[in-house]
Scaffold this motif. Sequence first.
Motif, PDB file in Angstrom:
ATOM      1  N   ILE A  46      20.258   0.543   0.630  1.00 54.56           N
ATOM      2  CA  ILE A  46      19.722  -0.133  -0.544  1.00 54.56           C
ATOM      3  C   ILE A  46      19.981   0.776  -1.736  1.00 54.56           C
ATOM      4  N   LEU A  47      20.734   0.290  -2.712  1.00 49.78           N
ATOM      5  CA  LEU A  47      21.067   1.091  -3.884  1.00 49.78           C
ATOM      6  C   LEU A  47      19.875   1.087  -4.840  1.00 49.78           C
ATOM      7  N   ILE A  48      19.547   2.264  -5.376  1.00 60.86           N
ATOM      8  CA  ILE A  48      18.397   2.396  -6.264  1.00 60.86           C
ATOM      9  C   ILE A  48      18.816   3.080  -7.558  1.00 60.86           C
ATOM     10  N   GLU A  49      18.031   2.874  -8.593  1.00 56.81           N
ATOM     11  CA  GLU A  49      18.140   3.603  -9.852  1.00 56.81           C
ATOM     12  C   GLU A  49      16.781   4.230 -10.121  1.00 56.81           C
ATOM     13  N   LYS A  50      16.745   5.547 -10.209  1.00 57.33           N
ATOM     14  CA  LYS A  50      15.476   6.228 -10.445  1.00 57.33           C
ATOM     15  C   LYS A  50      14.963   5.916 -11.848  1.00 57.33           C
ATOM     16  N   ASP A  51      13.692   5.582 -11.910  1.00 52.91           N
ATOM     17  CA  ASP A  51      13.033   5.281 -13.177  1.00 52.91           C
ATOM     18  C   ASP A  51      11.777   6.141 -13.241  1.00 52.91           C
ATOM     19  N   GLY A  52      12.003   7.443 -13.520  1.00 53.90           N
ATOM     20  CA  GLY A  52      10.892   8.392 -13.477  1.00 53.90           C
ATOM     21  C   GLY A  52      10.435   8.584 -12.043  1.00 53.90           C
ATOM     22  N   TYR A  53       9.134   8.370 -11.833  1.00 54.57           N
ATOM     23  CA  TYR A  53       8.541   8.565 -10.507  1.00 54.57           C
ATOM     24  C   TYR A  53       8.962   7.469  -9.529  1.00 54.57           C
ATOM     25  N   PHE A  54       9.295   6.277 -10.078  1.00 56.25           N
ATOM     26  CA  PHE A  54       9.577   5.121  -9.239  1.00 56.25           C
ATOM     27  C   PHE A  54      11.064   4.774  -9.282  1.00 56.25           C
ATOM     28  N   SER A  55      11.431   3.621  -8.690  1.00 59.54           N
ATOM     29  CA  SER A  55      12.830   3.217  -8.607  1.00 59.54           C
ATOM     30  C   SER A  55      12.973   1.747  -8.964  1.00 59.54           C
ATOM     31  N   ARG A  56      14.193   1.387  -9.321  1.00 58.63           N
ATOM     32  CA  ARG A  56      14.538  -0.007  -9.556  1.00 58.63           C
ATOM     33  C   ARG A  56      15.620  -0.396  -8.559  1.00 58.63           C
ATOM     34  N   VAL A  57      15.542  -1.634  -8.083  1.00 61.79           N
ATOM     35  CA  VAL A  57      16.497  -2.166  -7.122  1.00 61.79           C
ATOM     36  C   VAL A  57      17.051  -3.472  -7.672  1.00 61.79           C
ATOM     37  N   ASN A  58      18.372  -3.517  -7.828  1.00 67.32           N
ATOM     38  CA  ASN A  58      19.023  -4.734  -8.343  1.00 67.32           C
ATOM     39  C   ASN A  58      18.424  -5.158  -9.679  1.00 67.32           C
ATOM     40  N   GLY A  59      18.077  -4.133 -10.507  1.00 65.88           N
ATOM     41  CA  GLY A  59      17.537  -4.393 -11.832  1.00 65.88           C
ATOM     42  C   GLY A  59      16.063  -4.719 -11.865  1.00 65.88           C
ATOM     43  N   MET A  60      15.406  -4.775 -10.717  1.00 65.73           N
ATOM     44  CA  MET A  60      13.984  -5.126 -10.649  1.00 65.73           C
ATOM     45  C   MET A  60      13.143  -3.912 -10.258  1.00 65.73           C
ATOM     46  N   SER A  61      11.886  -3.960 -10.675  1.00 68.74           N
ATOM     47  CA  SER A  61      10.937  -2.936 -10.255  1.00 68.74           C
ATOM     48  C   SER A  61      10.802  -2.975  -8.736  1.00 68.74           C
ATOM     49  N   GLU A  62      10.657  -1.808  -8.133  1.00 67.70           N
ATOM     50  CA  GLU A  62      10.513  -1.756  -6.672  1.00 67.70           C
ATOM     51  C   GLU A  62       9.282  -2.524  -6.198  1.00 67.70           C
ATOM     52  N   ASP A  63       8.224  -2.560  -7.017  1.00 61.92           N
ATOM     53  CA  ASP A  63       7.023  -3.306  -6.644  1.00 61.92           C
ATOM     54  C   ASP A  63       7.293  -4.801  -6.564  1.00 61.92           C
ATOM     55  N   ASP A  64       8.251  -5.277  -7.366  1.00 61.76           N
ATOM     56  CA  ASP A  64       8.618  -6.692  -7.313  1.00 61.76           C
ATOM     57  C   ASP A  64       9.525  -7.007  -6.126  1.00 61.76           C
ATOM     58  N   CYS A  65      10.066  -5.941  -5.510  1.00 58.91           N
ATOM     59  CA  CYS A  65      11.022  -6.130  -4.412  1.00 58.91           C
ATOM     60  C   CYS A  65      10.389  -5.968  -3.036  1.00 58.91           C
ATOM     61  N   PHE A  66       9.329  -5.118  -2.923  1.00 59.20           N
ATOM     62  CA  PHE A  66       8.841  -4.751  -1.596  1.00 59.20           C
ATOM     63  C   PHE A  66       7.325  -4.767  -1.516  1.00 59.20           C
ATOM     64  N   ASP A  67       6.842  -5.130  -0.347  1.00 56.32           N
ATOM     65  CA  ASP A  67       5.463  -4.885   0.062  1.00 56.32           C
ATOM     66  C   ASP A  67       5.439  -3.637   0.932  1.00 56.32           C
ATOM     67  N   GLY A  68       4.312  -2.909   0.883  1.00 62.73           N
ATOM     68  CA  GLY A  68       4.127  -1.778   1.794  1.00 62.73           C
ATOM     69  C   GLY A  68       4.559  -0.445   1.246  1.00 62.73           C
ATOM     70  N   LEU A  69       4.932  -0.360  -0.038  1.00 61.88           N
ATOM     71  CA  LEU A  69       5.329   0.923  -0.614  1.00 61.88           C
ATOM     72  C   LEU A  69       4.140   1.882  -0.629  1.00 61.88           C
ATOM     73  N   ARG A  70       4.377   3.128  -0.213  1.00 67.75           N
ATOM     74  CA  ARG A  70       3.299   4.123  -0.160  1.00 67.75           C
ATOM     75  C   ARG A  70       3.673   5.314  -1.036  1.00 67.75           C
ATOM     76  N   TYR A  71       2.779   5.650  -1.952  1.00 62.52           N
ATOM     77  CA  TYR A  71       2.982   6.825  -2.797  1.00 62.52           C
ATOM     78  C   TYR A  71       1.749   7.715  -2.715  1.00 62.52           C
ATOM     79  N   ALA A  72       1.990   9.003  -2.853  1.00 66.58           N
ATOM     80  CA  ALA A  72       0.892   9.972  -2.811  1.00 66.58           C
ATOM     81  C   ALA A  72       0.941  10.824  -4.065  1.00 66.58           C
ATOM     82  N   GLY A  73      -0.209  11.380  -4.425  1.00 63.66           N
ATOM     83  CA  GLY A  73      -0.261  12.302  -5.550  1.00 63.66           C
ATOM     84  C   GLY A  73      -0.505  11.606  -6.871  1.00 63.66           C
TER      85      GLY A  73
END
Length: 544
Positions: free
Chosen positions: A517-544
Amino acid sequence: MRKTRSVICVLMAAMMVLSGCQSGGSDARENTTKEEERREDDENGLEEKGQKEEGSKQENEDHLKEEAGDDLPEEEDKIRPITIDISAEYISEWEDGQQIIQGSSSKLHILDEGYDAFQAVLDEYGEANWREVQEVYQEYLPEAMERFTEGGYAGYEISRTIDLDRADSRIVSFTDGESSYLGGAHGSYYLYGVNFDPLTGKRLSLEDVAEDYDMVYEYTKEYLVREYGEEAFFEDYQDTLKDMFYGSGEGLSELQWTMDTETMFLYFSQYVLGPYASGAFIVEIPFVADEQQMVKKEYASGVKGSAKEIWEWTENPVDVNGESRILSYTIEKNEINYNSMISIRWGQQSAELEMYGSFLKAYLFQKEDGRVWLYADCLGDNDWHTMYVFDLNQDIPVCVGDTTDYIGKHLVADPEDFVLYTHMEALGTYIGFRHYRVGENGMPEVIDGVYTIINYDRGWGEYAITSKVELPVQMHGGDGTEKTQEMVPPGTVFYLRRTDGETFVEMELEDKRRCDILIEKDGYFSRVNGMSEDDCFDGLRYAG
């Protein structure tokens, strides 16, 4: 004498901690008797189980060989390191903020791909240990609760702790320490040596690896007398020792041994050859001793140089261009500033440095050409590590830099190929690792640019994410063919496997196919196919 000092320090520490200085010699004898009876029952049960499984052993070994076949190196005799991580399972009982009883047991996880069958062998070994710990825990829980109720303290403990000595495609060798305090005058400690052929899953015996078994026996006899003196042993210890090497009768203690890349170690716990006061005995046998081959040549690792953990206050002789220098260090922790002051003595010189975080471990690296560096690992806020690198190739130790990559709980043995862990944020937070070598300036130098994501069960299951929308992926072809773009539907489950941390995350699908899956880093998070990763996936886990 690295192994001797480190293990004996552990044994002494265990004795000091577990010795509650409580009265009751009869309790101690009863406790020891229970422990011995339990070990005998376990050994008898394992022997019976082994007899039942003997008929299927060859079938299991053939299965392991078949599974490993596709992953064997092109050079059949080439020995490759295996990255094995150590974690633990715990159970405990608390009351009024005090721990009454605790049980714990180590687990081994192979982080490299291609060892699924051997991982199943290690899982079975770890599960057997964990069952044993829980059984002892449940047996002594009522007694611990009663003692706590009567006196306000119990401190019962049973643990199985694994430390790796060697992990490569020739042999995986580790100690398994059984430590317990179950209410007597003092605790007990027993050390098992465990050795596997990772390509067959077979448990290796001392006879399997010794070039001349009789010579190893003679060397052991001489070493014990030379290093410990006759007064440290029971009067009949030589009969016991001979029975351990050659006997077949019931009730004999099994020989416990491990090896690293240049030395084989034999372990004799308390009461085996001498009284409790004498402690444990450890015999160090070089692969070649007095110009005699002691260990079969096939177990020579081929490692050029050396890499090993070293301990505070321990004097470590280092050969530098034919000159022997002593390396040692001490640590002073500042709990207020959360810093650690390391004082390094190198030969006749010394140096100090204030390091951020709480000091964890130190490692000595020496390249084939004799150059030497010290790596010191510290743990800071939010589990972030800082590893400091000290150049020892001049009179005074000098810090040449630091890195947030760290060694963690796995074995290092080769300065030209070792693993470092890294905190990753690419479609979630997790730990990744990749391979490094000691660079020309001593700092770790990357060998491969892609991280393997550590994604095994630490109690919450494998980390997987599920697509919310249709997404483009680069599907891996078979036999090294080019990747092809495919669209995968919403509801697809992806298991994270590898990443460069910046441009892609390699995923495994439920049908075992791999894709990027190709990603573009957007600070702490990523974009996939021009969309926010939150709009693309359920189950993302981040810490800190």
